[in-house]
Design an enzyme around this catalytic site. Sequence first.
Site, PDB file in Angstrom:
ATOM      1  N   ILE A 132      83.906  26.903  70.020  1.00 32.30           N
ATOM      2  CA  ILE A 132      82.568  26.378  69.731  1.00 32.30           C
ATOM      3  C   ILE A 132      82.325  26.577  68.241  1.00 32.30           C
ATOM      4  O   ILE A 132      82.229  27.713  67.765  1.00 32.30           O
ATOM      5  CB  ILE A 132      81.461  27.091  70.549  1.00 32.30           C
ATOM      6  CG1 ILE A 132      81.661  26.824  72.038  1.00 32.30           C
ATOM      7  CG2 ILE A 132      80.078  26.610  70.094  1.00 32.30           C
ATOM      8  CD1 ILE A 132      80.538  27.314  72.923  1.00 32.30           C
ATOM      9  N   ASP A 133      82.273  25.503  67.511  1.00 26.46           N
ATOM     10  CA  ASP A 133      81.922  25.598  66.097  1.00 26.46           C
ATOM     11  C   ASP A 133      80.437  25.265  65.989  1.00 26.46           C
ATOM     12  O   ASP A 133      80.017  24.162  66.355  1.00 26.46           O
ATOM     13  CB  ASP A 133      82.748  24.621  65.255  1.00 26.46           C
ATOM     14  CG  ASP A 133      82.380  24.757  63.796  1.00 26.46           C
ATOM     15  OD1 ASP A 133      82.630  25.831  63.222  1.00 26.46           O
ATOM     16  OD2 ASP A 133      81.805  23.809  63.239  1.00 26.46           O
ATOM     17  N   ASP A 167      88.845  26.205  67.429  1.00 25.63           N
ATOM     18  CA  ASP A 167      87.516  26.821  67.396  1.00 25.63           C
ATOM     19  C   ASP A 167      86.808  26.339  68.669  1.00 25.63           C
ATOM     20  O   ASP A 167      86.435  25.171  68.778  1.00 25.63           O
ATOM     21  CB  ASP A 167      86.758  26.370  66.145  1.00 25.63           C
ATOM     22  CG  ASP A 167      85.506  27.205  65.932  1.00 25.63           C
ATOM     23  OD1 ASP A 167      84.998  27.762  66.928  1.00 25.63           O
ATOM     24  OD2 ASP A 167      85.048  27.288  64.781  1.00 25.63           O
ATOM     25  N   GLU A 222      89.919  31.264  67.277  1.00 31.35           N
ATOM     26  CA  GLU A 222      88.949  32.119  66.580  1.00 31.35           C
ATOM     27  C   GLU A 222      88.674  33.411  67.328  1.00 31.35           C
ATOM     28  O   GLU A 222      88.539  34.473  66.729  1.00 31.35           O
ATOM     29  CB  GLU A 222      87.618  31.376  66.363  1.00 31.35           C
ATOM     30  CG  GLU A 222      86.592  32.321  65.749  1.00 31.35           C
ATOM     31  CD  GLU A 222      85.273  31.712  65.370  1.00 31.35           C
ATOM     32  OE1 GLU A 222      84.938  30.617  65.850  1.00 31.35           O
ATOM     33  OE2 GLU A 222      84.565  32.364  64.586  1.00 31.35           O
ATOM     34  N   THR A 242      78.167  28.129  66.789  1.00 33.71           N
ATOM     35  CA  THR A 242      77.708  28.983  67.897  1.00 33.71           C
ATOM     36  C   THR A 242      76.209  29.302  67.791  1.00 33.71           C
ATOM     37  O   THR A 242      75.498  29.344  68.801  1.00 33.71           O
ATOM     38  CB  THR A 242      78.538  30.285  67.934  1.00 33.71           C
ATOM     39  OG1 THR A 242      79.888  29.920  68.229  1.00 33.71           O
ATOM     40  CG2 THR A 242      78.050  31.251  68.995  1.00 33.71           C
ATOM     41  N   ASP A 269      87.746  26.481  61.489  1.00 34.64           N
ATOM     42  CA  ASP A 269      86.563  25.675  61.144  1.00 34.64           C
ATOM     43  C   ASP A 269      86.971  24.296  60.616  1.00 34.64           C
ATOM     44  O   ASP A 269      86.253  23.327  60.793  1.00 34.64           O
ATOM     45  CB  ASP A 269      85.733  26.352  60.047  1.00 34.64           C
ATOM     46  CG  ASP A 269      85.208  27.719  60.444  1.00 34.64           C
ATOM     47  OD1 ASP A 269      84.688  27.843  61.557  1.00 34.64           O
ATOM     48  OD2 ASP A 269      85.310  28.665  59.624  1.00 34.64           O
TER      49      ASP A 269
HETATM   50  C1  IPD Z   1      80.463  28.566  61.560  1.00 37.82           C
HETATM   51  C2  IPD Z   1      79.924  27.180  61.344  1.00 37.82           C
HETATM   52  C3  IPD Z   1      79.011  27.168  60.147  1.00 37.82           C
HETATM   53  C4  IPD Z   1      79.706  27.659  58.895  1.00 37.82           C
HETATM   54  C5  IPD Z   1      80.256  29.053  59.147  1.00 37.82           C
HETATM   55  C6  IPD Z   1      81.192  29.046  60.351  1.00 37.82           C
HETATM   56  P1  IPD Z   1      81.086  29.352  64.096  1.00 37.82           P
HETATM   57  O1  IPD Z   1      81.374  28.583  62.665  1.00 37.82           O
HETATM   58  O2  IPD Z   1      80.946  26.243  61.119  1.00 37.82           O
HETATM   59  O3  IPD Z   1      78.552  25.871  59.869  1.00 37.82           O
HETATM   60  O4  IPD Z   1      78.792  27.697  57.829  1.00 37.82           O
HETATM   61  O5  IPD Z   1      80.960  29.471  57.999  1.00 37.82           O
HETATM   62  O6  IPD Z   1      81.677  30.349  60.576  1.00 37.82           O
HETATM   63  O7  IPD Z   1      81.014  30.803  63.785  1.00 37.82           O
HETATM   64  O8  IPD Z   1      79.824  28.810  64.618  1.00 37.82           O
HETATM   65  O9  IPD Z   1      82.286  28.968  64.858  1.00 37.82           O
HETATM   66 CA    CA Z   2      83.598  27.860  63.326  1.00 39.69          CA
HETATM   67 CA    CA Z   3      83.387  29.398  66.714  1.00 41.53          CA
END
Ligand code: IPD
Ligand code: CA
Ligand code: CA
Length: 262
Positions: free
Chosen positions: A88-89, A86, A68, A91, A213
Site C-alpha cells: 500500500i503506497d 509496496d 516494504e 498508507t 515507492d
Molecule cells: C509514502 C508515500 C508518500 C511519500 C513517502 C512514502 P507509504 O509511502 O509514497 O507519498 O511522500 O515518502 O514513504 O509509506 O505510504 O508506503
Molecule cells: Ca510507499
Molecule cells: Ca507502503
Amino acid sequence: MNWEHIDECARKWLKEAGVRIRETFEQQLTVQMKSNRKDLVTNVDKETEQFFIERIKETFPEHRVLGEEGFGDDVGALDGVVWIIDPIDGTMNFIHQQRNFAISIGVFHDGIGQLGYIYDVVHDELYYAQKGKGAFLNGRPLPRLQPVEISEAIISLNTTWVIENARIDPSVLAPLVKAVRGTRSYGSAALEMAYVATGRLDAYITMRLSPWDFAGGLVIVEEVGGIVTNVYGEPLQLLGQNSVLVAKPGLHEQIVTKYIRK
Ligand code: IPD
Ligand code: CA
Ligand code: CA
C-alpha cells in the site's frame, strides 16, 4: 523469460488483492507506528504483501521479492528476477481517507525494469507497462508525453520540501513553486508517478523515496517518454533511498539546470 505469463499473473493477483483491500473498508484496522508518528503500517499492508509473496513463491520459486514490510527476501543485489513491492503506497491516506493509495509493483531482471504496475484500488484503475511495449491504463494505451512550458506546468511536491528540512535548502524549490502554474500533493508517490505518466501532472519532485515507492512507476513513466532521476539529474540507485524527479522531457532538464543546485 516468459514476461507475458508473469504479466498475466501479476495483473490477476493485483485485482484479487484489490478485492481483499476493498473488503477491509468495513473492518477495524490495526494501525502501528514504524519509525515515527507519520510512518504508519496496518494489518492490511502486511497481509497484502504476504498475499503477493505467497503467490510469487508458489508460481515462480526462483524469483526474489523485495517488499516494504519485510516479508520478502533480503535483497542485496538485483541479479535474476526481483519483484519490488509496496503493498500500500499512501498508507496514511488509506487509514485517514480510504482513497489516494495504490499497490505498486516493479519487476526487474538483472537490474532492468521489465514490468511496472500501479493499481488504484478504489477507482479500479490499473496503470501498467512492459518495457518496450508501451504503458496502459485499464487496457487503453497511454500516449507519449509532450513538452510543456514551465509556466503552464502542474507539479506535485510535498510542502515538507519548501519549509526547513534536513534534505534541501527550501530557497531552492521556492522559485520553482512560483514559476509553475500550480502545485499538488497527493501523498502517494506511486499515484503521483502514474499521474505524470498520464499527463495529469507534468512533474513530481520529492527528496526521499525507497525502491518500492518508485519501482513500478519508473517502468511506466519511462515507457511514455518521461524521465526519472534523482533531483540532480543522476540515475536512481535502485536498492537505496533517493531524491526523485519525475517529469516530461524538456521540463525535467529545465528543473534540474535552472532550479536545483547541489
Ligand atoms: C509514502 C508515500 C508518500 C511519500 C513517502 C512514502 P507509504 O509511502 O509514497 O507519498 O511522500 O515518502 O514513504 O509509506 O505510504 O508506503
Ligand atoms: Ca510507499
Ligand atoms: Ca507502503
